[in-house]
Motif scaffolding. Sequence first.
Motif, short mmCIF file in Angstrom:
data_model
loop_
_atom_site.label_atom_id
_atom_site.label_comp_id
_atom_site.label_asym_id
_atom_site.label_seq_id
_atom_site.Cartn_x
_atom_site.Cartn_y
_atom_site.Cartn_z
N ALA A 141 14.98 -7.10 4.15
CA ALA A 141 14.81 -8.18 3.19
C ALA A 141 15.94 -8.19 2.19
CB ALA A 141 13.47 -8.03 2.47
N SER A 142 16.34 -6.99 1.74
CA SER A 142 17.42 -6.88 0.79
C SER A 142 18.72 -7.41 1.36
CB SER A 142 17.59 -5.41 0.37
OG SER A 142 18.70 -5.25 -0.47
N ASN A 162 20.27 -10.19 -5.98
CA ASN A 162 19.17 -10.03 -5.04
C ASN A 162 17.93 -9.48 -5.73
OD1 ASN A 162 17.74 -9.73 -2.58
ND2 ASN A 162 18.43 -7.61 -2.42
N LEU A 163 18.11 -8.48 -6.59
CA LEU A 163 16.97 -7.91 -7.30
C LEU A 163 16.33 -8.95 -8.23
CD1 LEU A 163 15.17 -5.55 -7.97
CD2 LEU A 163 16.92 -4.70 -9.54
N MET A 164 17.14 -9.75 -8.87
CA MET A 164 16.60 -10.83 -9.71
C MET A 164 15.78 -11.81 -8.88
SD MET A 164 19.84 -11.62 -12.25
CE MET A 164 19.04 -13.06 -12.98
N ALA A 165 16.26 -12.13 -7.69
CA ALA A 165 15.51 -13.05 -6.82
C ALA A 165 14.17 -12.47 -6.43
CB ALA A 165 16.34 -13.38 -5.58
N VAL A 200 20.87 -4.80 -14.70
CA VAL A 200 19.71 -5.52 -14.14
C VAL A 200 18.66 -4.54 -13.61
CG1 VAL A 200 18.94 -7.09 -12.31
CG2 VAL A 200 20.99 -7.64 -13.65
N PRO A 201 19.03 -3.51 -12.82
CA PRO A 201 18.00 -2.56 -12.39
C PRO A 201 17.31 -1.86 -13.56
CG PRO A 201 19.97 -2.31 -11.05
CD PRO A 201 20.34 -3.23 -12.19
N GLY A 202 18.09 -1.54 -14.60
CA GLY A 202 17.51 -0.89 -15.76
C GLY A 202 16.45 -1.76 -16.43
N ILE A 203 16.71 -3.05 -16.49
CA ILE A 203 15.76 -3.99 -17.08
C ILE A 203 14.53 -4.14 -16.20
CG2 ILE A 203 15.41 -6.44 -17.63
CD1 ILE A 203 18.41 -6.44 -18.51
N VAL A 204 14.76 -4.38 -14.92
CA VAL A 204 13.66 -4.65 -14.00
C VAL A 204 12.74 -3.45 -13.85
CG1 VAL A 204 13.09 -5.14 -11.58
CG2 VAL A 204 14.93 -6.42 -12.73
N TYR A 205 13.33 -2.24 -13.78
CA TYR A 205 12.52 -1.06 -13.50
C TYR A 205 12.09 -0.30 -14.75
CZ TYR A 205 13.65 -1.76 -8.59
OH TYR A 205 13.76 -2.28 -7.33
N SER A 206 12.29 -0.86 -15.93
CA SER A 206 11.72 -0.25 -17.12
C SER A 206 10.19 -0.26 -16.98
CB SER A 206 12.13 -1.03 -18.38
OG SER A 206 13.50 -0.89 -18.64
N VAL A 218 7.32 -7.18 -6.05
CA VAL A 218 8.77 -7.23 -6.09
C VAL A 218 9.37 -6.94 -4.71
CG1 VAL A 218 9.17 -4.81 -6.66
CG2 VAL A 218 10.78 -6.53 -7.47
N ASN A 219 8.59 -6.33 -3.83
CA ASN A 219 9.07 -5.99 -2.49
C ASN A 219 9.00 -7.16 -1.51
OD1 ASN A 219 9.47 -3.24 -3.21
ND2 ASN A 219 7.31 -2.85 -2.94
#
Length: 273
Positions: A141-142, A162-165, A200-206, A218-219
């Motif tokens: 998917a990624s 991609n993570l934002m999507a 972005v990963p730091g924000i998303v995975y806080s 998210v997966n």
Amino acid sequence: MVRRGFVFLRLFISVIALSVVIPTVHPTPVGAFTARNLMYGSQGYDVDELQSRLRLLGYYWGDIDGDFGWKTYWAVRTFQYNFGMKVTGEVDMATKLKLVKATPNWHYQGSSGGNSSASTAESSSASGGSTGGSTTSSTAASAGASANFPASVNGLDQSDLNLMAHVVYGEARGESFEGEVAIAAVILNRLHSDKFPNTVPGIVYSPGAFSCVDDGQVNLTPDATAKKAVMEAVDGWDPTHGALFYFNPAKTSNAFMWSRPEIITIGNHIFTD
């Protein structure tokens, strides 16, 4: 003659003793994980294993390169948070045991160079924690989503986009297109704020930042609309007018969220400062 016999007897006894004291040593298989703790800056094949196990569960989106960087750090923190562990970002033996238990069908295949998962096996989160949603084929998917994004834009690479999507799809599918752009805009607004992590990963995975990370949505594979919404936000469209937070009033009683100054309501979400 007697002396020669005595010497021979001592030699014979010594040989027998050595055969008892020094057994034949056979090499035993060694697992990929080592006993050392892993943390930011660690390198080696045990970091390969860490990254590929985290990717199998849908927590890690970067290359499997044996280099414990920030993406690995935040993936570890999210795994620890979702599995009810102390959130440190460091991998001690307790974290390794929990991770091994959560990925029973994982097999070590060495570094993949980021092109594929180090395991083709599916894993179930049977250890008491849960990623929720779908954990199947997260690497495919990624890769599929990244292919629709430019290599980089405005300082963001394909992995960030991609993570934002994934977040947009997990948080706002079923909302209007404006509502999806709004979620992406909040991530970017946090990225530009000194109150949040600067990646972005730091924000998303806080921990606790996005419900789709907590429940595993998210997966899910983002659709074309979610990807387009991300690009619209990156290109400058911010329907939230600078919002840093949002919530669904029908689903939360969080006093902090209700206390924030309301900016705008878009669909089912109230966006706040």
